[in-house]
Design an enzyme around this catalytic site. Structure first.
Site, PDB file in Angstrom:
ATOM      1  N   GLY A  11      -0.080  -7.783  -3.420  1.00 32.12           N
ATOM      2  CA  GLY A  11      -0.475  -7.461  -2.051  1.00 32.12           C
ATOM      3  C   GLY A  11       0.625  -6.661  -1.383  1.00 32.12           C
ATOM      4  O   GLY A  11       1.688  -6.403  -1.998  1.00 32.12           O
ATOM      5  N   ASP A  12       0.382  -6.199  -0.143  1.00 24.65           N
ATOM      6  CA  ASP A  12       1.374  -5.421   0.624  1.00 24.65           C
ATOM      7  C   ASP A  12       1.783  -4.135  -0.075  1.00 24.65           C
ATOM      8  O   ASP A  12       2.912  -3.663   0.076  1.00 24.65           O
ATOM      9  CB  ASP A  12       2.657  -6.246   0.898  1.00 24.65           C
ATOM     10  CG  ASP A  12       2.353  -7.609   1.454  1.00 24.65           C
ATOM     11  OD1 ASP A  12       1.441  -7.699   2.278  1.00 24.65           O
ATOM     12  OD2 ASP A  12       3.032  -8.576   1.064  1.00 24.65           O
ATOM     13  N   GLU A  13       0.892  -3.567  -0.853  1.00 22.43           N
ATOM     14  CA  GLU A  13       1.238  -2.355  -1.606  1.00 22.43           C
ATOM     15  C   GLU A  13       1.157  -1.092  -0.753  1.00 22.43           C
ATOM     16  O   GLU A  13       1.558  -0.009  -1.204  1.00 22.43           O
ATOM     17  CB  GLU A  13       0.305  -2.183  -2.817  1.00 22.43           C
ATOM     18  CG  GLU A  13       0.365  -3.298  -3.855  1.00 22.43           C
ATOM     19  CD  GLU A  13      -0.699  -4.362  -3.600  1.00 22.43           C
ATOM     20  OE1 GLU A  13      -1.273  -4.368  -2.490  1.00 22.43           O
ATOM     21  OE2 GLU A  13      -0.937  -5.177  -4.503  1.00 22.43           O
ATOM     22  N   HIS A  40      -2.684  -5.364   7.121  1.00 25.60           N
ATOM     23  CA  HIS A  40      -2.453  -3.999   6.661  1.00 25.60           C
ATOM     24  C   HIS A  40      -1.725  -3.260   7.771  1.00 25.60           C
ATOM     25  O   HIS A  40      -2.223  -3.194   8.897  1.00 25.60           O
ATOM     26  CB  HIS A  40      -3.778  -3.285   6.396  1.00 25.60           C
ATOM     27  CG  HIS A  40      -4.543  -3.871   5.260  1.00 25.60           C
ATOM     28  ND1 HIS A  40      -5.808  -3.493   4.940  1.00 25.60           N
ATOM     29  CD2 HIS A  40      -4.199  -4.819   4.361  1.00 25.60           C
ATOM     30  CE1 HIS A  40      -6.212  -4.174   3.888  1.00 25.60           C
ATOM     31  NE2 HIS A  40      -5.259  -4.995   3.524  1.00 25.60           N
ATOM     32  N   THR A  41      -0.562  -2.714   7.451  1.00 32.08           N
ATOM     33  CA  THR A  41       0.193  -1.993   8.475  1.00 32.08           C
ATOM     34  C   THR A  41      -0.228  -0.527   8.466  1.00 32.08           C
ATOM     35  O   THR A  41      -0.267   0.104   7.409  1.00 32.08           O
ATOM     36  CB  THR A  41       1.702  -2.090   8.185  1.00 32.08           C
ATOM     37  OG1 THR A  41       1.997  -3.455   7.943  1.00 32.08           O
ATOM     38  CG2 THR A  41       2.530  -1.556   9.344  1.00 32.08           C
ATOM     39  N   THR A 301       1.503 -10.491   8.733  1.00 36.51           N
ATOM     40  CA  THR A 301       0.831 -11.573   9.449  1.00 36.51           C
ATOM     41  C   THR A 301       1.825 -12.646   9.875  1.00 36.51           C
ATOM     42  O   THR A 301       1.845 -13.084  11.017  1.00 36.51           O
ATOM     43  CB  THR A 301      -0.248 -12.211   8.540  1.00 36.51           C
ATOM     44  OG1 THR A 301      -1.131 -11.173   8.128  1.00 36.51           O
ATOM     45  CG2 THR A 301      -1.045 -13.287   9.267  1.00 36.51           C
ATOM     46  N   ARG A 306       9.661 -10.934   2.790  1.00 37.70           N
ATOM     47  CA  ARG A 306       9.004 -10.812   1.496  1.00 37.70           C
ATOM     48  C   ARG A 306      10.043 -10.873   0.391  1.00 37.70           C
ATOM     49  O   ARG A 306      11.162 -10.380   0.565  1.00 37.70           O
ATOM     50  CB  ARG A 306       8.248  -9.486   1.397  1.00 37.70           C
ATOM     51  CG  ARG A 306       7.017  -9.443   2.264  1.00 37.70           C
ATOM     52  CD  ARG A 306       6.329  -8.080   2.147  1.00 37.70           C
ATOM     53  NE  ARG A 306       5.223  -7.991   3.079  1.00 37.70           N
ATOM     54  CZ  ARG A 306       4.826  -6.861   3.666  1.00 37.70           C
ATOM     55  NH1 ARG A 306       5.444  -5.736   3.417  1.00 37.70           N
ATOM     56  NH2 ARG A 306       3.813  -6.867   4.496  1.00 37.70           N
TER      57      ARG A 306
HETATM   58  P1  GDP Z   1      -1.152  -3.502   2.695  1.00 40.85           P
HETATM   59  O1  GDP Z   1      -1.520  -4.878   3.096  1.00 40.85           O
HETATM   60  O2  GDP Z   1      -1.349  -3.235   1.237  1.00 40.85           O
HETATM   61  O3  GDP Z   1      -1.793  -2.475   3.559  1.00 40.85           O
HETATM   62  O4  GDP Z   1       0.426  -3.350   2.916  1.00 40.85           O
HETATM   63  P2  GDP Z   1       1.315  -3.781   4.185  1.00 40.85           P
HETATM   64  O5  GDP Z   1       0.886  -3.065   5.365  1.00 40.85           O
HETATM   65  O6  GDP Z   1       1.378  -5.266   4.267  1.00 40.85           O
HETATM   66  O7  GDP Z   1       2.744  -3.325   3.693  1.00 40.85           O
HETATM   67  C1  GDP Z   1       3.075  -2.035   3.358  1.00 40.85           C
HETATM   68  C2  GDP Z   1       4.273  -1.586   4.196  1.00 40.85           C
HETATM   69  O8  GDP Z   1       4.787  -0.396   3.668  1.00 40.85           O
HETATM   70  C3  GDP Z   1       3.895  -1.271   5.618  1.00 40.85           C
HETATM   71  O9  GDP Z   1       4.993  -1.577   6.452  1.00 40.85           O
HETATM   72  C4  GDP Z   1       3.654   0.233   5.593  1.00 40.85           C
HETATM   73  O10 GDP Z   1       3.848   0.870   6.841  1.00 40.85           O
HETATM   74  C5  GDP Z   1       4.712   0.653   4.628  1.00 40.85           C
HETATM   75  N1  GDP Z   1       4.422   1.845   3.841  1.00 40.85           N
HETATM   76  C6  GDP Z   1       3.273   2.234   3.230  1.00 40.85           C
HETATM   77  N2  GDP Z   1       3.493   3.340   2.507  1.00 40.85           N
HETATM   78  C7  GDP Z   1       4.801   3.673   2.669  1.00 40.85           C
HETATM   79  C8  GDP Z   1       5.633   4.693   2.138  1.00 40.85           C
HETATM   80  O11 GDP Z   1       5.234   5.520   1.345  1.00 40.85           O
HETATM   81  N3  GDP Z   1       6.950   4.677   2.539  1.00 40.85           N
HETATM   82  C9  GDP Z   1       7.462   3.755   3.372  1.00 40.85           C
HETATM   83  N4  GDP Z   1       8.747   3.808   3.694  1.00 40.85           N
HETATM   84  N5  GDP Z   1       6.708   2.751   3.861  1.00 40.85           N
HETATM   85  C10 GDP Z   1       5.388   2.713   3.505  1.00 40.85           C
END
Ligand code: GDP
Length: 425
Positions: A11-13, A40-41, A301, A306
């Site tokens: 997760g958090d990818e 999801h951020t 959340t 992490r």
């Molecule tokens: P999700 O649940 O798979 O959507 O992932 P999350 O939102 O929990 O975590 C992904 C984090 O990585 C978030 O803080 C995003 O803003 C950040 N993020 C996504 N892609 C990139 C990237 O290419 N570079 C950087 N530095 N941050 C990223």
């Protein structure tokens, strides 16, 4: 054309970012499993958002956002999220909720907390969003479909029956005061009034959409390694995180899902407990955690730190293949730019034998990472939009991962923003 965006890891990818980016060309975005237990951020022209329940297409006015029948719907959180978006200047999104979706009841969340209290040190690291009790009830056939909220003749006798069971647990296992029917009826009436305007037959809506060739995006929550069946059981989530489940959780024929994009991070991260073979500890881990994501690696959340580690090709190949990925999006590559050397886990050593196969949990507990070391590229790669402009060492890293996971890396994300992406043809 239907595309699924799913996680290959824990997760958090960065699925939210990829979905938000692809939603530009989508008519419909659908959430099909999980609940408000993960976020999801998304960073775009409106600001920085952590979406928990809403599909990541809510920032475009041309998309219809569907919360599918497979999701655990927390009505209070859904309403809070909607008003938060609007307060922050996002135009009111078009949202539809399946009339077959089940709802998270107040006792689901309470039971999550009581269970963590009861288990003390042996807890599962629940986010206390009521997800495990919710899915247990759904499959025990004592859950509440949202459509029941609109018929008191069905709702009230059902509530009475379920409270009988819950109150045995409340009194005898958890030592808590009993739940009152009156309170529960009041709460469910409140839910009914809040949710009414969104509920419809999304199954029929989607059948029509498919007929008229609408572009549909399915958005997964968490990743393969948290899937109830294929993940690191029991430290998994209580729903199936695979693209295959999207067919059930959204109501889309399986053969309509033509593209499956597995999102994998350029290093590993996991929130909560469970096996994590390439985990980094100490100052190295702390440094990566601080620099990771867009604001450090802290849960969207729960804000829990992490766990982080080196990229794990064994887990990721399994994650990508189990998803049935047709291509991969590799994210957060920019974060690794500070490192002199970057390690990649290329095999597991289990009782003296090396394997590239991802094992079941008992063997995973005995697995030790075998690493290959790469030279770092040591320069900022944000702002680069063409693959060939990436430093040589960076391309070597990407191409090694691509070979090991045996799937085309079509997108490389080198920054959290919507446009920070490199397409590879
Ligand atoms: P999700 O649940 O798979 O959507 O992932 P999350 O939102 O929990 O975590 C992904 C984090 O990585 C978030 O803080 C995003 O803003 C950040 N993020 C996504 N892609 C990139 C990237 O290419 N570079 C950087 N530095 N941050 C990223």
């Amino acid at each position: 054309m239907t595309t699924a965006v799913v996680g290959a890891n824990w997760g958090d990818e960065g699925k939210g970012k990829i979905t938000d980016m692809l939603a530009k060309d989508a008519d419909i975005v659908i959430r099909y499993q999980g609940g408000a237990n993960a976020g999801h951020t998304i960073i775009n022209n409106y600001g920085r958002f952590a979406l928990h329940t809403l599909p990541s297409g809510v920032f475009y006015d041309h998309t219809t956002n569907i919360i599918g029948n497979g999701v655990a719907l927390d009505i209070t959180k859904f309403c809070d999220e909607m008003s938060n978006l609007i307060d922050l200047g996002v135009p009111t999104p078009k949202v539809l909720i399946s009339d077959r979706i089940q709802i998270v009841m107040p006792y689901h969340k309470e039971i999550d907390c009581f269970e963590e209290e009861r288990l003390k040190g042996e807890m599962f690291g629940s986010t206390k969003s009521g997800i495990a009790p919710f899915y247990s009830d759904k499959y025990a056939k004592i859950g509440f479909q949202v459509s029941e909220l609109f018929d008191d003749d069905i709702l009230i006798p059902h509530l009475k029956k379920v409270l009988e069971i819950k109150n045995v647990l409340y009194e005898n296992l958890y030592n808590k005061p009993k739940l009152s029917l009156c309170d529960m009826v009041e709460k469910t009436h409140y839910y009914r009034d809040e949710i009414k305007k969104y509920v419809c037959d999304t199954n029929e809506f989607l059948q029509e959409a498919i007929k008229s060739n609408k572009r549909i995006l399915l958005e997964g929550q968490l990743g393969t390694l948290k899937d109830t069946d294929f993940g690191i059981y029991p430290m998994v989530t209580s729903s199936n995180t695979l693209a295959g489940y999207a067919s059930v959780g959204a109501g889309i024929p399986p053969y309509e899902i033509k593209e499956i994009i597995a999102v994998t991070k350029a290093y590993s991260s996991a929130v909560g407990q469970g096996e994590f073979v390439s985990e980094l500890f100490g100052t190295q881990g702390e440094e990566l955690r601080k620099r990771g994501g867009d604001k450090g690696e802290y849960g969207a959340t729960t804000h829990r730190p992490r766990r982080v580690g080196w990229y794990d090709t064994v887990a990721s190949r399994y994650g990508v293949k189990t998803q049935g990925a047709t291509c991969v999006a590799l994210t957060v590559l920019d974060v690794l730019s500070y490192l002199d050397e970057i390690k990649v886990c290329v095999a597991y050593n289990i009782n003296g034998e090396e394997t590239k196969k991802f094992p079941t949990t008992p063997l995973l507990k005995k697995s030790q990472a075998v690493y290959k070391t790469f030279k770092g590229w040591k320069c900022d790669i944000r702002g680069i939009r063409e693959y060939d402009k990436l430093p040589k060492e960076c391309k070597e890293y990407v191409e090694f991962i691509e070979k090991e996971i045996d799937t085309k890396i079509k997108y490389i994300s080198n920054g959290p923003g919507r446009d920070e992406i490199i397409y590879r043809s």
